[in-house]
Design an enzyme around this catalytic site. Structure first.
Site, PDB file in Angstrom:
ATOM      1  N   LEU A 172       5.439  -4.487  -8.181  1.00  0.00           N
ATOM      2  CA  LEU A 172       5.235  -5.707  -7.381  1.00  0.00           C
ATOM      3  C   LEU A 172       4.012  -6.488  -7.827  1.00  0.00           C
ATOM      4  CD1 LEU A 172       5.884  -4.232  -3.812  1.00  0.00           C
ATOM      5  CD2 LEU A 172       7.456  -5.610  -5.188  1.00  0.00           C
ATOM      6  N   GLY A 173       3.018  -5.805  -8.376  1.00  0.00           N
ATOM      7  CA  GLY A 173       1.796  -6.491  -8.772  1.00  0.00           C
ATOM      8  C   GLY A 173       0.782  -5.520  -9.318  1.00  0.00           C
TER       9      GLY A 173
ATOM     10  N   GLY B   1      -3.779  -4.956  -9.821  1.00  0.00           N
ATOM     11  CA  GLY B   1      -5.140  -5.392  -9.561  1.00  0.00           C
ATOM     12  C   GLY B   1      -6.124  -4.460 -10.225  1.00  0.00           C
ATOM     13  N   GLY B   2      -7.418  -4.640  -9.910  1.00  0.00           N
ATOM     14  CA  GLY B   2      -8.451  -3.813 -10.510  1.00  0.00           C
ATOM     15  C   GLY B   2      -8.304  -2.345 -10.153  1.00  0.00           C
TER      16      GLY B   2
ATOM     17  N   ASP C  26     -13.407  -9.028   1.267  1.00  0.00           N
ATOM     18  CA  ASP C  26     -12.552  -9.569   0.193  1.00  0.00           C
ATOM     19  C   ASP C  26     -11.347 -10.309   0.774  1.00  0.00           C
ATOM     20  OD1 ASP C  26     -11.988 -10.125  -2.448  1.00  0.00           O
ATOM     21  OD2 ASP C  26     -10.870  -8.272  -2.794  1.00  0.00           O
TER      22      ASP C  26
END
Length: 823
Positions: free
Chosen positions: A513-514, A516-517, A632
């Site tokens: 789905l995605g 990130g860090g 965040d």
């Protein structure tokens, strides 16, 4: 020449009759009302006709204010049966039986249900907005002579003179039911009505759940409604007899325009006033008014004090049923008696008087309207199941009737319009003032001052030793962090690795789905069919393990409708994974910053998203068991469920604070530039106000459909914040609005939201509002202060010219951060 005068005469007559037909207020059996024509009340206050709400394509028959330029619909005939074929062939007719019917392509979509006959029935729109069927020969125009009236079938609006409540003779229940949304007038799930019984009261429901309760009527007002008292705007009346139970109001000044509306977008019942000078609707009162108005928020026998700390407190003589839940701010289990009374035993059976409380839920109560208060007390003492009693009327009167309660006391709060409540106790009679019931604790504290002082000194000494041990323990945990097997008590269900591998098809690329860090996120399906999102910590992420554990600890303690729900975790070998509820619409940024997708977000949807995010942040800052600073908040960390409801996600960078701690500092700046508050990005100072700053950025992005970090076309606008401030100073803030909102937005409401965003973005943290104030600003029409100049801007920089010693190593963007001095 001889025929000219007759032609002129005919022309004049046609014009005359056209003027009459354009302002008719009746429908007869020989004169239906076609789509495109309207009825207008004699005083031209109200108009009835066909309309299409918002972006809908359906047609409805409704009544609206004719002299208000913003079309404000107050009643809809066919709210749940719209005309879907918009070909202007629909019409309202009066049938031979005397019923008003809506026909479309010869199909009947809606009809009145009167069975009473009249020789010459007509339909008439009255000056008060009531649409009635009556006998034309009867000149006595009052509700007793009407064959049918729209006032008996309200929608979401209560107009002056309308009744909300019951006609007990025929079983007619007049309730207010909100529109589903601004584009859909069909019946929503936000409802207000009157619950009849021995001691009736007004209640609001959210679906089938009780949402708000007014408290029983005490002579001239309710014991639980703050605003329902003598005022310059309206008079009100509550009628309760063997034939009727209803509430109604009339305006003191007939030139004013005011109404009560059920607003499902905010889940508030609002009294609105039309302000001709500004051409806007202003909110005069809203219910529920505060957190204590939420139904039974403190549980059985708990008393809600809005300015208390905490706001829920057990009644004197009661204690929390579950101290563990109570101390963690979960009050749903309520309170139980500290000591049971012995029925009819002297000095072991009496009452404690509480002053200024909203009387309990009347479901389990008994009423006698002729008893004195002393007789009421005796009646309660006779019945060993009686738990409390009160007068039916104003406090202090000797003969105001009697109400007694059985079982637990439900939905109590301190109220300015509250009554005296006598609660049964295992002690002699005592007086307690609900407004100052924590003063009792102060007296006790004075008695034990010396003892407490000694205890505090001992605790201080103990805490020094304890904190030293804790620090040593934390150092040991940090040192051995990578050697731990991970099977510590993280308060979340554990899933084995094979289950997640099977659910994600071995982390197949088509399930991704995605990224990130921290690593990647995959979609998965468990064996029972439940869809999940799996956040898999990357082995190459140097910062991931600490953030992972932080998120596990936080998510186990957080439960809110606007926070993403964590289902469990997996810690096996080198694998660290979190399992979330699957959000089919993914993240907000995929809609907001996509030129095609953002067309799907009209203003109503965007405002609901803004309001829900604000409620989620308020929970983190104030209402959760721990005070949480997210650190965040950004569009990509707001996920959308199947109904486009937003949920805040990604608590890897969040910080827990103590109950009274509002800020902290760090040497490691983490988060996303463009959303960071200046004091955090520059000095490492974070607080609930740095989250407020991030919310302000997100609010402007939602309004404009553009990222803060993207440069604008204006040379002097370095980012979205700069552009918003420039347009605000020039008096044209509406130019910031996304072009796709042109047909759906309410400009005054959007401008108000821009102002709220700028208030959140002020340079100094102490100038920014907290999230509880932001929620109030969004949900009411209170006057807002003027924002001060934002202090944080992002400017494009040349990396080559920047000394390496001054670079922010945590940044992932080619930007530098600068503070602009105030003028």
């Amino acid at each position: 020449m001889a025929i000219l005068p007759p032609m002129l005469l005919i022309s004049e007559l046609l014009f005359f009759f056209s003027q009459i037909s354009s302002a008719i207020d009746t429908i007869t059996q020989f004169q239906p009302l076609h789509d495109g024509s309207t009825l207008v009340s004699k005083d031209k206050t109200f108009e009835l006709g066909f309309f299409t709400p918002g972006s809908s394509k359906n047609r409805y028959v409704g009544i609206w204010y004719k002299n208000v330029p913003i079309k404000t619909v107050v009643w809809v005939a066919n709210r749940d049966n719209p005309v879907t074929n918009n070909n202007n062939s629909s019409m309202l007719i009066l049938s031979k039986e005397g019923n008003l019917r809506l026909l479309s392509k010869n199909q009947s979509l809606w009809s009145t249900n009167t069975t009473t006959k009249a020789s010459t029935p007509i339909v008439q729109l009255l000056n008060n907005g009531n649409l009635v069927i009556r006998d034309e020969k009867d000149n006595n125009i009052n509700e007793d002579s009407f064959l049918w009236q729209s006032f008996d079938h309200p929608c979401d609006t209560l107009l002056p003179g309308m009744k909300m409540g019951w006609d007990l003779k025929i079983g007619l229940n007049r309730r207010l039911v909100a529109w589903k949304n601004w584009d859909d007038p069909s019946s929503g799930d936000f409802i207000q009505g009157i619950v009849p019984g021995t001691n009736p009261e007004m209640v609001m429901w959210k679906g089938s759940a009780e949402y708000y309760r007014s408290g029983p009527w005490t002579g001239f007002r309710s014991s639980g409604i703050f605003g329902l008292r003598t005022n310059p705007l309206y008079d009100y009346k509550f009628v309760n007899n063997e034939n009727e139970v209803y509430y109604t109001y009339t305006l003191k000044n007939s030139s004013l325009i005011s109404m009560i509306v059920m607003n499902q977008s905010l889940y508030l019942r609002q009294r609105l006033i039309w302000i001709p000078q500004t051409k806007t609707w202003s909110v005069y009162q809203s219910l529920p008014q505060d957190n204590c108005d939420s139904y039974n928020v403190c549980g059985p026998n708990g008393n809600c004090i809005i300015d208390g700390s905490p706001m829920c407190q057990c009644l004197e003589g009661f204690e929390p049923k579950s101290p563990q839940h109570w101390n963690s701010m979960d009050w749903t289990q309520g309170c139980v008696r500290s000591e049971l009374w012995s029925c009819k035993v002297k000095n072991r059976d009496g009452f404690r008087r509480f002053v200024g409380v909203k009387l309990p839920n009347t479901t389990h109560s008994w009423v006698n309207r002729s008893m004195t208060l002393e007789d009421c007390k005796a009646k309660c003492l006779e019945n060993c199941s009686c738990t409390a009693y009160s007068s039916l009327g104003t406090s202090g009167a000797s003969s105001n009737g009697c109400s007694i309660w059985f079982h637990d006391l439900i939905d109590l709060r301190v109220s300015q319009s509250g009554q005296e409540l006598y609660v049964r106790m295992a002690t002699p009679d005592t007086v307690m003032n609900a407004y100052t019931n924590h003063g009792h604790r102060k007296k006790v504290a004075l008695v034990v001052t010396v003892t407490v002082s000694l205890v505090i000194m001992m605790l201080l000494a103990f805490s020094c030793v304890y904190m030293t041990k804790i620090k040593n323990k934390e150092k040991t945990m940090t040192t051995n962090e990578e050697d731990e097997d991970g099977q510590e008590d993280l308060e979340l269900p554990f899933f084995d690795l094979s289950t997640i591998v099977n659910a994600t098809n071995n982390f197949s690329i088509d399930k991704k789905l995605g990224e990130g860090g921290f690593g990647s996120v995959y979609k998965g399906t468990l064996l029972d069919g439940q869809e999940i999102a799996v956040k898999r910590l990357s082995s190459s992420s140097g910062q991931g393990l600490k953030e992972f554990k932080n998120e596990v600890i936080l998510c186990a303690k957080l439960q809110h409708r606007n926070l993403v729900k964590v289902l469990g975790c997996c810690i096996e070998g080198e694998e660290r994974m979190l399992l979330y509820e699957y959000m089919p619409n993914k993240s907000l940024d995929l809609f907001l910053f996509d030129s095609v997708q953002r067309k799907l977000l009209n203003w109503h949807m965007r405002f609901e998203i803004v309001y829900a995010i604000a409620r989620g942040l308020l929970y983190l800052h104030q209402d959760s068991r721990l005070r949480i600073i997210h650190r965040d908040l950004k569009a990509s960390n707001v996920l959308l469920d199947k109904d486009m409801n937003p949920k805040i996600s990604d608590f890897g960078l969040a910080r827990m604070c103590g109950g009274d701690q509002l800020e902290g500092n760090t040497r490691r700046i983490v988060g996303t530039y463009g959303y960071m508050a200046p004091e955090y990005a520059i000095d490492g100072l974070f607080s609930i106000k740095s989250d407020v700053f991030s919310f302000g950025v997100l609010l402007l992005e939602i309004i404009s459909g553009r990222k803060n970090r993207a440069l604008t076309d204006q040379e002097h606008d370095h980012n979205l914040i700069g552009q918003a401030w420039r347009l605000w100073k020039e008096g044209i803030p509406e130019e910031l609005v996304d072009a796709y909102l042109a047909d759906s937005c309410n400009i005054p409401e959007v401008v108000r939201c821009i102002q709220i965003g700028l208030l959140c973005l002020q340079c100094h943290p102490e100038d920014r509002p907290n999230m509880s104030s932001v929620v109030v600003m969004l949900s009411s029409e209170i006057t807002l202060p003027q924002p001060k100049e934002p202090g944080f801007f992002i400017k494009k920089a040349s990396v080559e010219k920047e000394p390496s010693s001054k670079k922010q190593t945590s940044s992932i963007n080619d930007v530098t951060i600068s503070l602009l001095n105030a003028r």
